[in-house]
Design a protein around this motif. Structure first.
Motif, short mmCIF file in Angstrom:
data_model
loop_
_atom_site.label_atom_id
_atom_site.label_comp_id
_atom_site.label_asym_id
_atom_site.label_seq_id
_atom_site.Cartn_x
_atom_site.Cartn_y
_atom_site.Cartn_z
N MET A 18 0.60 -1.24 -0.01
CA MET A 18 -0.23 0.00 0.08
C MET A 18 0.98 1.05 0.09
SD MET A 18 -1.83 -0.38 3.68
CE MET A 18 -1.43 0.98 4.64
N GLY A 19 2.02 1.27 0.22
CA GLY A 19 3.07 2.21 0.26
C GLY A 19 3.41 2.91 -1.27
N ASN A 20 3.06 1.80 -2.18
CA ASN A 20 3.51 1.97 -3.48
C ASN A 20 2.66 2.81 -4.36
OD1 ASN A 20 5.53 0.22 -2.69
ND2 ASN A 20 5.14 -1.27 -4.38
N PRO A 21 3.14 3.57 -5.30
CA PRO A 21 2.29 4.32 -6.32
C PRO A 21 0.96 3.76 -6.83
CG PRO A 21 4.20 4.49 -7.07
CD PRO A 21 4.36 3.55 -5.83
N VAL A 22 0.10 4.28 -7.08
CA VAL A 22 -1.26 3.76 -7.91
C VAL A 22 -0.82 3.89 -9.42
CG1 VAL A 22 -3.42 4.00 -8.46
CG2 VAL A 22 -3.07 4.59 -6.20
N ALA A 23 -0.80 2.77 -9.99
CA ALA A 23 -0.52 2.68 -11.25
C ALA A 23 -2.02 2.93 -12.15
CB ALA A 23 -0.15 1.19 -11.80
N ILE A 24 -1.74 3.77 -12.89
CA ILE A 24 -3.27 4.30 -13.82
C ILE A 24 -2.87 3.81 -15.18
CG2 ILE A 24 -4.76 6.23 -14.51
CD1 ILE A 24 -3.81 7.62 -11.82
N LEU A 25 -3.41 2.73 -15.76
CA LEU A 25 -3.31 2.33 -17.01
C LEU A 25 -4.17 3.19 -17.97
CD1 LEU A 25 -3.21 -1.35 -16.44
CD2 LEU A 25 -1.49 0.30 -15.94
N LEU A 78 -1.68 11.81 -3.44
CA LEU A 78 -1.86 10.47 -3.58
C LEU A 78 -0.79 10.05 -4.96
CD1 LEU A 78 -2.83 7.92 -2.87
CD2 LEU A 78 -4.66 7.89 -4.34
N ALA A 79 0.44 9.58 -4.46
CA ALA A 79 1.28 9.37 -5.69
C ALA A 79 0.77 8.02 -6.62
CB ALA A 79 2.66 8.60 -4.83
N CYS A 80 1.06 8.40 -7.83
CA CYS A 80 0.53 7.51 -9.04
C CYS A 80 1.54 7.81 -10.10
CB CYS A 80 -0.99 8.09 -9.43
SG CYS A 80 -1.09 9.56 -10.20
N VAL A 81 1.22 6.78 -11.01
CA VAL A 81 2.37 6.66 -12.28
C VAL A 81 1.39 6.48 -13.49
CG1 VAL A 81 4.28 5.52 -13.38
CG2 VAL A 81 4.08 5.83 -10.76
N VAL A 82 1.66 6.94 -14.40
CA VAL A 82 0.69 6.86 -15.64
C VAL A 82 1.31 5.96 -16.65
CG1 VAL A 82 0.12 8.28 -17.79
CG2 VAL A 82 0.07 9.36 -15.58
N TYR A 83 0.66 5.09 -17.01
CA TYR A 83 1.02 4.16 -18.17
C TYR A 83 -0.07 4.30 -19.38
CZ TYR A 83 3.66 2.06 -14.39
OH TYR A 83 4.71 1.64 -13.34
N ASP A 84 0.71 4.37 -20.44
CA ASP A 84 -0.43 4.59 -21.68
C ASP A 84 0.37 4.37 -23.05
OD1 ASP A 84 -2.54 5.33 -23.40
OD2 ASP A 84 -2.97 6.61 -21.74
N LEU A 85 -0.28 4.22 -23.94
CA LEU A 85 0.53 4.14 -25.23
C LEU A 85 1.33 5.60 -25.60
CD1 LEU A 85 -2.25 2.39 -27.46
CD2 LEU A 85 -0.31 1.40 -26.94
N PRO A 86 2.50 5.55 -26.42
CA PRO A 86 2.96 4.48 -26.93
C PRO A 86 4.07 3.63 -26.16
CG PRO A 86 3.97 6.67 -27.65
CD PRO A 86 2.85 6.59 -26.66
N GLU A 87 4.36 4.14 -25.08
CA GLU A 87 5.58 3.70 -24.01
C GLU A 87 5.02 2.08 -23.49
OE1 GLU A 87 4.03 6.70 -23.17
OE2 GLU A 87 5.42 8.02 -24.26
N PHE A 88 3.77 2.13 -23.06
CA PHE A 88 3.10 0.96 -22.47
C PHE A 88 2.01 0.28 -23.23
CE2 PHE A 88 -0.30 -0.28 -19.69
CZ PHE A 88 0.10 -1.52 -19.14
#
Ligand code: NAP
Length: 290
Positions: free
Chosen positions: A7-14, A33-43
């Motif tokens: 639960m300490g890790n960031p939220v991944a937003i696909l 609230l820490a989050c990381v973005v994942y999207d095309l084209p990198e992901f």
């Protein structure tokens, strides 16, 4: 967030660059609230190795990524299926293996729209187009692989981060003195900002199962168009027509209304009537265009 291992890790937003995803990222940032973005084209969500890496480093995953072109899905069935169904099943399995909470976004298009009353989570889905079928298949694969995961169905969404009915109707009104708008499709225009706020509550409470979220009330697309141009003070003739007047590759449900009492019980405040966030959206848009 509670209850899960990382639960300490960031939220991944696909799909975090999309219309809903970008408002969810903004809502997370506003709350710290820490989050990381994942999207095309990198992901690419269909790449299992990439998905596994994301899940391994995430405190929770919100899947806003989807193949969303409803008409094109009719001719790109395989691609739509890989993104909306197969990848969701894989994601759900990886999240179960890592004990990572998964919030997945789905749609009213899982229903045929023939029911007269608002749809509840327990109503039988019966999609009438390829997009809806792939989204339903995704829900089912998710539920089989990961019963602790949560599916939030939304409908008629709009936001600043993507094309939608509101932006399209305004654009059409800029070039034509008269518009013909469908009056036999009903739903609740729902701001992706409001959806994002509800998703943050679910991330905190981590319920399992299916939830419906939409703004309160409902209107036909024709009535929405009238509301928009009245608010903008534009003198445009708006004429009602039936869905059958517009030929599109994919059929659309006529009734997109949701019964939202299940999610409302988890939310800290009543869901707003559709007109309020829409007026806010239009005012912000007006300011942007000054
Ligand atoms: N918009 C609506 O009225 C509506 C109604 C009901 C439900 N929904 C659901 O709401 C959710 C969010 O949709 P949205 O309205 O925000 O649509 P959107 O703006 O099209 O966002 C979807 C995002 O997913 C990305 N994506 C597509 N294929 C991908 C892949 N293979 N790997 C990784 N990312 C990928 C898209 O990237 P690209 O833009 O580069 O393709 C886009 O950034 C979806 O689950 C959708 O089914 C939307």
């Amino acid at each position: 967030m509670t209850g899960h291992a990382k639960m300490g890790n960031p939220v991944a937003i696909l799909g975090g660059k999309g219309m809903l995803g970008s408002d969810l990222v903004a809502a997370c940032e506003q709350r710290g609230l820490a989050c990381v973005v994942y999207d095309l084209p990198e992901f690419d969500i269909t790449d299992e190795a990439a998905l596994a890496e994301v899940v391994a480093s995430a405190g929770a995953v919100v899947n806003c990524a989807a193949y969303t072109n409803v008409d094109r899905a009719e001719s790109e069935r395989d691609l739509a299926r890989r993104i909306n169904a197969d990848a969701v099943g894989t994601l759900a399995r990886l999240c179960r293996q890592q004990d990572t909470y998964l919030l997945h976004i789905s749609t009213d298009f899982v229903f045929d729209g023939q029911q007269e009353s608002p749809y509840r989570e327990t109503d039988d889905p019966r999609p009438i187009n390829v997009y809806g079928q792939t989204k339903l298949d995704g829900e089912r694969l998710l539920q089989q692989a990961n019963p602790a995961a949560c599916v939030v169905r939304v409908q008629w969404t709009y936001g600043h981060g993507g094309a939608n009915f509101i932006t399209k109707i305004i654009a059409a009104g800029q070039t034509r003195p008269s518009l013909t708008v469908i009056d036999d499709q009903i739903g609740a225009q729902t701001s992706t900002r409001e959806v994002a706020e509800a998703l943050l509550v679910l991330l905190e409470k981590q319920p399992a199962g299916v939830f419906h979220f939409a703004a309160d009330g409902f209107a036909s697309r024709f009535e929405v168009a009238q509301t928009i141009f009245a608010h903008l003070g534009r003198d445009i003739e708006i004429l009602p027509c039936q869905s059958s007047a517009f030929e599109t590759p994919a059929q659309r449900p006529l009734n997109s209304r949701f019964d939202c009492s299940k999610i409302q019980a988890l939310l800290p405040a009543p869901i707003l009537p559709w007109q309020e966030p829409l007026k806010q959206f239009l005012s912000e848009r007006d300011n942007d265009h000054v």
